[in-house]
Every structure is written in C-alpha cells, then in structure tokens.
Design an enzyme around this catalytic site. Structure first.
Site, short mmCIF file in Angstrom:
data_model
loop_
_atom_site.label_atom_id
_atom_site.label_comp_id
_atom_site.label_asym_id
_atom_site.label_seq_id
_atom_site.Cartn_x
_atom_site.Cartn_y
_atom_site.Cartn_z
N GLU A 103 0.81 -1.22 0.00
CA GLU A 103 0.00 0.00 0.00
C GLU A 103 0.84 1.26 0.00
OE1 GLU A 103 -2.96 3.09 0.88
OE2 GLU A 103 -1.12 2.74 1.97
N ASP A 104 1.94 1.25 0.75
CA ASP A 104 2.79 2.43 0.76
C ASP A 104 4.24 2.00 0.69
OD1 ASP A 104 3.29 5.12 0.68
OD2 ASP A 104 3.06 5.45 2.84
N HIS B 282 -0.20 0.57 7.26
CA HIS B 282 -0.86 1.34 6.21
C HIS B 282 0.17 2.32 5.66
CE1 HIS B 282 -5.09 3.27 5.25
NE2 HIS B 282 -4.35 3.16 4.18
N ILE C 127 3.35 4.82 5.46
CA ILE C 127 4.64 4.86 6.16
C ILE C 127 5.43 6.10 5.74
CG2 ILE C 127 4.77 2.35 6.35
CD1 ILE C 127 6.82 2.33 4.10
N ASP D 225 -2.43 8.09 5.86
CA ASP D 225 -1.02 8.25 5.50
C ASP D 225 -0.37 9.29 6.40
OD1 ASP D 225 1.31 7.77 4.09
OD2 ASP D 225 0.79 9.12 2.44
N ASN E 156 -6.10 11.37 1.48
CA ASN E 156 -5.44 10.07 1.36
C ASN E 156 -3.93 10.25 1.51
OD1 ASN E 156 -4.66 7.46 0.57
ND2 ASN E 156 -6.43 7.23 -0.72
#
Ligand SMILES: *[C@@H]1O[C@H](CO)[C@@H](O)[C@H](O)[C@H]1NC(C)=O
Length: 312
Positions: free
Chosen positions: A53-54, A115, A117, A169, A224
């Site tokens: 995701e990140d 989630h 980072i 985020d 986001n």
C-alpha cells in the site's frame, strides 16, 4: 390527497437517490476507462502478493514497503496473517524483498496492520520509520528505529491521539513529528459509510508532535496520501474522491496555507496538466496506491495485491 403527497415524496426521494448515486459513482470514478501507457521493462516483485500500500525509498536506494493491509471493505489475500514491513535494495540487479524483523518487547506483532509509512533521518544518520497501524481497526502510529546491519526495526513507541482516529497516510518531519491524514471524520462504522456516501468532506489533516497536536487542514472528500517537497517547504495532500492534489505552504509554526490545487484532468489531451507515466487496466496491477522513482527505476505499490518494478 395524502396518497398523492406520499407518491410525490417517494418520487422526490427516488430522484434524489438516483442523483446522489450518480455523483457517488463519479467520485469513485466507477466508469472510467483506463487506456494503457506502457513502460518497456517491468517485472512483478517476487514475494509481494498481499499488498504494498505504501512505500518509501531512502536516498541510498533502500526501499521500505508496507504489506498486508486489512481495511474495511477491501480485499485481503492473507486475512489471518499480520502485516509486515519489507525491505528492498534498489541498487541490486534483480532486487528481492526481505521481511524486516521487528524487535522491542512492547510491540504486539500479531495485530500489526500497517498502512501509510514515512521515514525521518536525523543528523547522525539514524533512520526512523513511522508507520500508520490499525490494530483491531483502530489507528496508531508506530515509531521504529531502522537497524540496517540486523535488518530489523526496533520498536520505540506507539502514538495514539484523539485527533488521529482514522489514519491513512503520514509524512514525518521529525523523529516523533509528522503530518497525518484522517480519511474519515467518524469512527463508527455506520456513520463512516454515510459520511462517505453523502460526500460530507469532513476528512482532515493533523500535525502531531509530542508537545503540540493540531488540525492544520480540513474539508477533504477522503484525504489520502500526504507528502512533503524535498526542500521541506510544501506539503502535498491527495483528496481521493475529489480527484485533486492540494499544495500547501508549510510555515515555521507548522501551519499550512493553501497555495494551489492540481486537478487531475485533461490527461489525454495535447496539453495535459499531468504526465501519465504508466497505466494499466487491472490485468497486471489492481488498486495501485503509490509509486516512487530511484535512478530511473519505478516502483509501484498496490492496496492488497502485487508490486511492479520498471525501468523508465
Ligand atoms: C504561523 O505563521 C504564519 C506565517 O508566518 C502566520 O501567518 C500565522 O499567523 C502563524 N499562526 C500562528 C497560529 O501563530
């Protein structure tokens, strides 16, 4: 007469519902067609099957990748396994990923659900990794120290705050200092659904430090991704359902003033506002969330699925 009134109300209700459903679908870009933009040399990253995701790439070429996100309403291929932080060395010819060990007695590994980072490197080159975590679908920020030799993360601290209820985020501006997006206002599952569906745009951005915590920007329709310019002067906030990227000027007192909005539009015309580097209709990547570049190599992550590594 009463019947007529009822029918009128019902009709009005239906019209409003249809109208609203259409705008909801537009916010979600539900019917957008994706025309491919290809990059010649791409490979899926081996060892990433349940999300990336990140990610963030250090100036040295080491990339941190958060994997295994469980998020309400989103697919997970490993629902019973904790998430993990992966390390990838982009200097290697054919880089592979390695799971970073997490050490520190107070950290509960079994509920780890990473989630967004972000890293912060201090004057003596200590690298801190800040991770948005959702243990039991709550929100915390976990502070780790990266131990390169041991290929591990030493857990230093868990940060919780009432202004950090629905984190998505984060961007670090100090070892324990960051801006973070809350993608919803409400915590309650039912209210969250209505908030999203009605498009209330109550999502907001918070600055956190051990001594000061404050809302610095609000009114987003699902804030986001968040990031900062290399010179530290500007903060970028992605507003998912409005298809916008907001640019803010960051002041010495950490307040943010809006500078401009980059609307993602006209991408297929002669004078696009944004350059599309890569696009794909879902056969290779689904739900991509993040991309970063290191020395002509592009690394793309996804919410719940794979990751792609390309030569530009
Ligand atoms: C923060 O700094 C900006 C720019 O210098 C200034 O306009 C603003 O009033 C300051 N805000 C507070 C709360 O001190």
């Amino acid at each position: 007469m009463a019947k007529l009134m009822l029918l009128t109300l019902l009709g009005l209700g239906l019209v409003l519902f249809r109208d609203h459903r259409a705008s909801y679908q537009a916010r979600l870009n539900a019917f957008r067609e994706v025309k491919p933009v290809e990059v010649p040399n791409c490979n899926l990253v081996k060892g990433i099957e349940s999300g990336s995701e990140d990610l963030e790439i250090l100036p040295s070429g080491l990339a941190f990748i958060s994997s295994g996100l469980k998020y309400p309403g989103i697919k997970s291929f490993e629902p019973d396994k904790p998430g993990k932080i992966l390390l990838m060395d982009l200097n290697e010819e054919d880089p592979t990923v390695l799971e970073l060990k997490i050490t520190g007695s107070k950290f509960d590994h079994s509920s780890f659900n990473p989630h967004g980072i972000s890293t912060f490197t201090d004057e003596d080159n200590t690298v801190y990794l800040l991770v948005v975590n959702h243990p039991d679908f709550k929100s915390t920020v976990e502070l780790f120290k990266f131990q390169e030799e041991e290929k591990s993360l030493l857990h230093l601290k868990t940060i919780r705050h009432e202004l950090l209820p629905n984190l998505n985020d984060i961007v670090a501006v100090g070892p324990e200092h960051f801006y973070a997006t809350n993608d919803h206002y409400f915590v309650d599952h039912y209210l969250r659904s209505w908030e999203l569906y009605l498009g209330l745009a109550w999502s907001y951005v918070v600055y956190y430090s051990p001594t000061e915590v404050q809302v610095m920007a609000d009114g987003f329709d699902f804030a986001n991704g968040i990031n900062i310019s290399p010179d530290g002067k500007y903060v970028y906030i992605g507003e998912l359902l409005a298809h916008k990227i907001h640019v803010y000027e960051k002041h010495a007192n950490w307040t943010l003033t809006p500078l401009k909005v980059i609307q993602i539009q006209n991408i297929l015309t002669e004078e696009p506002k944004v350059t599309r580097v890569y696009a794909e209709n879902g056969t290779v990547l689904q739900g991509s969330t993040v991309a970063s570049v290191y020395k002509g190599k592009l690394l793309i992550g996804t919410v719940f699925q794979k990751a792609l590594y390309c030569e530009l």
